[in-house]
Design an enzyme around this catalytic site. Structure first.
Site, PDB file in Angstrom:
ATOM      1  N   HIS A   1      71.379   3.457  -7.375  1.00  0.00           N
ATOM      2  CA  HIS A   1      71.525   3.875  -8.767  1.00  0.00           C
ATOM      3  C   HIS A   1      72.564   4.989  -8.880  1.00  0.00           C
ATOM      4  O   HIS A   1      73.490   4.939  -9.691  1.00  0.00           O
ATOM      5  CB  HIS A   1      70.166   4.352  -9.297  1.00  0.00           C
ATOM      6  CG  HIS A   1      70.195   4.821 -10.729  1.00  0.00           C
ATOM      7  ND1 HIS A   1      70.484   6.125 -11.064  1.00  0.00           N
ATOM      8  CD2 HIS A   1      69.999   4.157 -11.882  1.00  0.00           C
ATOM      9  CE1 HIS A   1      70.457   6.253 -12.380  1.00  0.00           C
ATOM     10  NE2 HIS A   1      70.161   5.062 -12.905  1.00  0.00           N
TER      11      HIS A   1
ATOM     12  N   CYS B   1      86.403 -11.131  -8.140  1.00  0.00           N
ATOM     13  CA  CYS B   1      85.947  -9.836  -8.623  1.00  0.00           C
ATOM     14  C   CYS B   1      85.037  -9.200  -7.573  1.00  0.00           C
ATOM     15  O   CYS B   1      84.772  -9.796  -6.538  1.00  0.00           O
ATOM     16  CB  CYS B   1      85.254  -9.943  -9.974  1.00  0.00           C
ATOM     17  SG  CYS B   1      83.673 -10.754  -9.927  1.00  0.00           S
TER      18      CYS B   1
END
Lengths: 893, 893
Positions: B470, B847
């Protein structure tokens, strides 16, 4: 001629199946055999597809249909819509793939207020005619007009209530009541749909045809096809056939007959007959049928068999049965109707049977010269053989009929069934077992500390965990039945009680419990088990299979016991011995933990030495059991985190052993925790980065082999490296192996063969298969991990979406963890192409759970693999499946 | 002619590099240019390889070598071993790939007790001759005889101590002391190796050649090659060259010169010169050199530059510099020696430079017509451009020279550097920041509750988590520097202190800390940052790159701010907007949790509706920022477990909102926990099985697009479906999209374009690329997940073995999560071949984190991809790399 097809014309078989559907195709074959079938014809699937697309009938359909109907009229001397001698017809659905009960059928079409009398007088039975009429009205109204069937049932009950007998059988209604019922049904139809029941037979007919075709698209059928993976485009055909009636009086009736006993395969007719009844009454089971044959009549029972009451009709049916079985070369499940003494066959199909019967019948039919050995081999469902090896519970339906329902359901982790007394810990299990009690070990989950309890328990039941949890893995290894991941299960260790679900009363420790490890069902109390059937013919069938198959069949076996069992199930070697399972025993786990958590090299080698001795002993026993047959030992492949200690006591013991602080050990153990352990530090990655780990295992194998050869026991060792992604990994390990081999085997011996193989379980390995082939003697494709990586789906978690994908959403046809995914097969194909382009003869096979699945084994045959490796209980099935695959491959289908 | 190669012969360039090594090849080129280089010849790499294999010299080597030596003797009028006028030579290593300092070199070979006098009298400097002799003895003894260098240093120190000045400079030793030292070295050599120093020049020579070739295999060199991925087989060459001396007196000296300023690229000579010294003295840095040019002489300093002290020699060097730079077309790093007023060039090589200088020089050289634009483009290291965009710390070496060392090291999660005061929670961060303080948020790990603190902090530092934690993800999104996973970090929340490591003193809340998010290093205290350099020439270089490249360059951007930044860095569109990051804000996370945990459909749609509104607003802003350029929005792709509430307070709030018991909610949340979340219920799997989830997102995108087009803003929306494994998933979603589009856009508009794309990030998707191509407008290959699945290695866990694989074990050459793995490229190739076989023009790109890596971008060019999508800070680098890849592809190398 694609629109209609009369029941007596010839047609290519494949085309017939596609255009007419299975059921109608069967009727056509029967006509060709001279079996009496009510005359009729079929409107093809293509018409249905066109109609569903455009909402219109082809222009040529109506004239063709008239013409076909006229032919039936001429054959029977009756006319459709004729007052005096009316022809009644059925309008039936039927697709290429059977979808029992999913689509609609309308019977008695052609009956109306004016033809009613003609039907009654032809059969001398007014009640029968009224009964046929009310059935037509109800079927038409529910199927064509979508009126709820409960509204008709309500009218019927209302009538009976008015007569003062709400539960009287329909057959006891008087003629007047039947007339009243017909009137009530006619008015209900008009009320509910705003339009009267069509008296015009042609309207009835066309409406029915349209409804049958449309029923392909009803929600029930669509859902069924989705679940079964049936192609959506095919569509149903529509067969129109003259009605015959089993309910015109006591010289009529309907029955179902199997040409052999579907339960054990005995060669005698086996069936039921209901006098004065239509076929649907037999199926509905409201009245008790009589037996078919005199010998099947229970002694002292009054019921008279068909053979006794109508010997001629029985003889006719009996003859047709023989002809049909011989023609189709398989046991048949036949529906017949006797109308005024004349027998008609309405349907014949291949009969379902138990695994036991299937084996028996297949072998018998070869002896009877009905089938060739190859035909017999493909006739038996390979996956069903597993049933023959285990004690089991009666079928769920059978249990339900006795009022026994499951109290809870978990995951079927290890097959078989067991009853016993509940115990909540391993020590109690050992105590109770020592007193001679059967026990079921009930735990939240199990760990290495529970193994001694699992060994003595009859079965294991856990609330947590999945198909690869400790409990599941160990139970399968021990051959114990096991149910895991039962979410409803709540254990109160304080009160020593267990709640199987929110509804049920809690059970106490010592209460009886029954597990079905094949279905995941759990029952309160003890249930009688059905002994594993011994089928004499199995050995013969297996011998044929072994002669036929090309691929070798190896077993998964992690223990000497399992190796011995594998031999008795016909394995040609051990294809996968998972060494990680050898570390489940508490003392070994402890040694492994010490080795992994040691800081000093000396300590690590001490504990690795302990493990080496233990592993060496295991390997010796396995080598001895297999006596020169290949034993493929896979180097340790377990996420290191799963080997770490968790509880305070273990941590303390390890800290003491290593002379470290407990906090240090706890921290070191915690550092092995991973976010995605299945894709982490396991297999060769751990083997190469934890100093000495794989060296220890390789030495243990080689020393075991050496000990055996010293005693003149031949050994074929195949070392298998798991989780290979890079050629350099294989090169590095091969060097370690060569070095260790030179150390242990100082003199060469012909008794020892050693091969070096790579697990092909990562896409990267498949893509560099040409490179790997230069450093490796064989490939073992790992179905489980290849599926995980090709799909990017962890097996432990995939159950969160795969069931939804298969069922509700219909996105996939089968579970890729059960049946090899086509793209996993494609990747294996690419790997083989690359590897064999360079080394044409490179040995390769499949291991993992797919190795026992017949579909996957068929894929292996097509791929040109050399062996499959199956779990123990699936070995006979795998041998059979390998033979079947070979036969299909040879026949080019 | 493969044995020896004289320094003035012509040879093909590639062959020259392979046979002679880079350094010798440079000498050959200089000779050809007429630059004065001490005469010599090279023994080729092939001789070395043969010698290392067999331990023997080729028979023809000795006569060839004698002949070559004779030519040098003739050129210089000196003879090897001659007492009066001895030729001295150097014996040097040098491989094709430069391995600075890894292999050995021996100087002054040919000097002995009898030639010593000749050397002294030739240069009129006895001290110098003794110095050369003691250096030869020491080099010979350490390199050929493996005697530890410290033993020589000990003798030297002992001598100085005896003289009473243990720290005196060597240059102040008297002639007598030098003689004593030579004697001491000679006896040490004999004592330590059991054999005297060889007085015979030929023995010295052959021993030295053997030692140089063997030094290819020394442990240091092997380890270096392993780490750099240099091929093992090539080997070193050995160059034998006449010695020139910079230490014969004040008209001699040695220097190093860069042809331009390596720090900023200014066009002037930049270097240092040490009079009366050998080259190694300059490198060793024991004496302070003088500047090269008069202008570089610091005002008021006494030191006289070379330009001032020896104008002729300076002019000569200056001319050689210009000639060499022009010849090689690149800034050179040149070593030279002036012997008695005559300048010799000893080595020239391409000079290292900062990113800033590299850009400046490349553009300048085009202006100077030395380079073409294409040559200039390939000259700049694309990955270095990132440095130009961020404030950063001085280099580690620079810091170390100031005595600043890292106090801890974690993972470099988000680049840039920051100093600030330690705070331990987000609220405190906000309070301190409001007071105008720079703060560093230090946490064990971060969660949605910390976002407000992260937003105001200068940097984030956590003890747990990996590159995708995170903290890492949010920090990168916010453009904050971040270091995570610092195992040594221990936070004591009670005492408000933090231990950076076991050794260091704990720091208090409020103490200063500096993070380097580009290296993962953490420093106690505040360090001055180096401002991001503005380079005027960058815009010009970028313009050339944009003209040259074929592939489009898109940006990763999840927020309107990021989208605007992307434009300023030259992105042509947003190639990846990750919607899951929009749910990190606490109120949105709460709504998402309620939606996921709702039981009733009505509640679920309420909360999904909330989210739809919020997402719609975000999308509007991004669409407006991009103003008609493509915006590729990926549907939610996050393991559901990561969205679940964990603390009591969140659970309570959700339970209240949903009117459920908190235990129920906790259990429901716990059911989302997975064993391997990265391979679990995420992406399209969650989108299709959680009712309404993807529908909500698709509606939000379409409504946002609609709102923009109503205001006359053009929108190009590209919807991207993550984690596709089955064609049916794509078909199902496309239907949802088409339906939603028809609902939102009731009238067609030319302002809106919508394309539907598939993330190709699972092997299965690659293998069915032909099928997918039929239902999809474009492919976006996901480097991260493809790497995870092709290798079967979770990115969060791979650090447990990949570093060991790269370094200690040398099994792999680069980190596959940084540089696209060759087999990932192969799978992409297969996918493109299959898809474009069917749909030749299908758009496809890459990507993920590889999208910014030049190596991966080069692979994309070779694969024929249409676009790459790079992280914000890597956009300029990606544009340059795409141009470079195009140039290389066009030139066929």
């Amino acid at each position: 001629m694609t629109l209609l097809y009369p029941l007596d014309a010839a047609l290519d078989r494949d085309l017939r199946l596609r255009l007419l559907g299975t059921k109608a195709a069967g009727l056509h074959e029967m006509v060709a055999l001279g079996i009496p079938v009510p005359p009729g014809f079929t409107i093809t699937t293509e018409v249905g597809a066109e109609f569903r697309k455009t909402g219109k009938w082809p222009d040529t359909l109506a004239p063709e249909l008239d013409c076909a109907l006229e032919q039936i009229e001429q054959r029977l001397g009756r006319r459709f819509g004729d007052r005096a001698n009316p022809l009644l017809i059925s309008v039936r659905s039927g697709a290429q793939v059977s979808m029992p009960g999913m689509m609609d059928t309308i019977l008695n079409v052609g009956l109306n207020d004016s033809t009613l009398g003609g039907l009654a007088s032809r059969h001398g039975n007014e009640w029968f005619a009224l009964d046929a009429y009310r059935r037509l009205i109800q079927m038409y109204a529910t199927v064509v007009r979508n009126i709820g069937i409960d509204r008709f049932q309500f009218r019927l009950t209302a009538l009976k209530t008015k007569l003062g007998r709400p539960r009287m059988p329909d057959s006891e209604l008087s003629i007047e009541s039947m007339q009243e019922l017909v009137a009530a049904y006619l008015s209900l139809t008009e009320e509910a749909s705003g339009s009267p029941f069509p008296q015009d037979p042609d309207t009835q007919l066309w409406d029915s045809i349209a409804a049958v075709f449309k029923s392909w698209g009803n929600a029930r059928a669509v859902r069924y096809r989705r679940m079964q993976g049936i192609e959506e485009a095919i569509g149903t055909a529509c067969t129109i056939q003259a009605m015959v009636f089993g309910n015109t009086g006591m010289t009529s009736g309907s029955g179902v007959v199997f040409t052999r006993n579907p339960s054990n395969g005995d060669k005698h007719l086996y069936g039921e007959y209901l006098p004065n009844a239509q076929g649907e009454d037999v199926v509905a089971g409201l009245q008790t049928p009589v037996p078919l044959t005199a010998s099947a009549t229970a002694p002292g029972k009054e019921a008279t068999s068909l053979e006794q009451s109508s010997p001629e009709a029985f003889a006719a049916v009996s003859g047709y049965c023989e002809a049909l079985e011989r023609h189709f070369g398989d046991m048949q499940d036949i529906e017949f109707t006797i109308e005024d003494g004349t027998a008609y066959i309405l349907q014949t199909r291949v009969a379902k049977r138990t695994a036991r019967a299937a084996v028996r019948i297949a072998v018998d039919m070869v002896r009877e010269q009905v089938l060739s050995k190859e035909q017999a081999l493909v006739r038996v469902d390979a996956s069903s053989l597993e049933q023959l090896l285990q004690a089991r519970l009666p079928s769920e339906r059978e249990l339900a009929s006795r009022g026994v329902v499951p109290a809870a359901t978990g995951l079927p982790a290890s097959p078989g069934a067991a009853s016993g007394r509940i115990v909540f810990d391993a020590d109690e299990a050992v105590r109770s077992a020592a007193e001679g009690k059967d026990v079921i070990l009930v735990r939240q989950e199990t760990s290495a500390e529970d193994i001694h309890g699992m060994k003595v328990a009859k079965g294991v039941f856990t609330s947590a965990g999945g198909m690869t949890s400790h409990a599941a893995v160990v139970a399968r290894g021990l051959g114990k039945c096991c149910v895991v991941g039962c979410g409803g299960l709540r254990i109160d260790f304080e009160r020593r009680t267990v709640h199987l679900s929110d509804r049920a009363e809690p059970l106490q420790e010592g209460d009886l419990l029954t597990l079905d490890g094949s279905t995941g069902k759990v029952y309160a109390g003890a249930l009688d088990l059905v002994a594993s059937a011994t089928v004499d013919e199995l050995a013969e069938l297996m011998a044929w299979a072994d002669e036929t198959r090309r691929m070798r069949v190896y077993a998964e076996a992690d223990t000497p016991q399992a190796a011995r069992a594998a031999l008795s199930y016909g394995a040609e070697g051990v294809g996968l011995c998972r060494t990680e399972r050898m570390f489940f025993a508490p003392d070994r786990l402890f040694a492994m933990q010490c080795a992994l958590l040691a800081v000093e090299a000396e300590q690590r080698s001490h504990w690795l030495g302990e493990l080496e001795r233990a592993q060496c002993d295991d390997f010796v026993e396995i080598f001895e059991a297999m006596n020169g047959r290949p034993v493929t030992i896979r180097l340790l492949d377990r996420a290191l985190q799963e080997l770490m200690p968790e509880d305070e006591r273990s941590l303390r013991a390890i800290a003491d052993a290593l002379d470290r602080e407990i906090e240090e050990v706890a921290q070191a153990a915690a550092r092995h925790r991973e976010s995605n352990p299945a894709f982490g530090h396991r297999g060769v990655r751990a083997g190469l980065t934890v100093p000495g780990l794989y060296d220890m295992q390789l030495r243990a194998m080689l020393r075991a082999a050496h000990r055996c050869t010293e005693r003149r026991t031949a050994v074929t060792l195949e070392v298998l490296v798991p989780m290979v992604a890079f050629t350099s990994e294989v090169v590095a390990l091969r060097a370690v192996l060569d070095r260790a081999q030179a150390q242990v085997f100082k003199r060469p011996t012909t008794l020892f063969k050693c091969r070096f193989g790579t697990m092909m379980e990562l896409p990267r390995a498949c893509l560099i298969a040409d490179e790997l082939a230069q450093h490796t003697d064989f490939f073992s494709f790992g179905g489980n991990d290849l599926t995980q990586t090709v799909l990017g789906a962890s097996r432990d978690d995939a159950n969160r979406f795969l069931p939804g994908y298969r069922n509700e959403l219909g996105l996939i046809a089968s579970d890729p963890f059960t049946v090899l995914d086509p793209q996993v097969i494609e990747l294996i194909r690419i790997a083989l192409e690359r590897a064999r382009g360079l080394r044409p003869g490179l040995l390769a096979g499949l291991c993992g759970d797919h190795g026992g699945s017949p579909d996957s084994i068929e894929a292996c045959e097509r791929l040109g693999l050399d062996f499959v490796c199956a779990p123990l209980s699936q070995l006979p099935g795998a041998r059979l499946a390998a033979a079947q695959a070979r036969i299909r491959q040879n026949s080019g289908c």
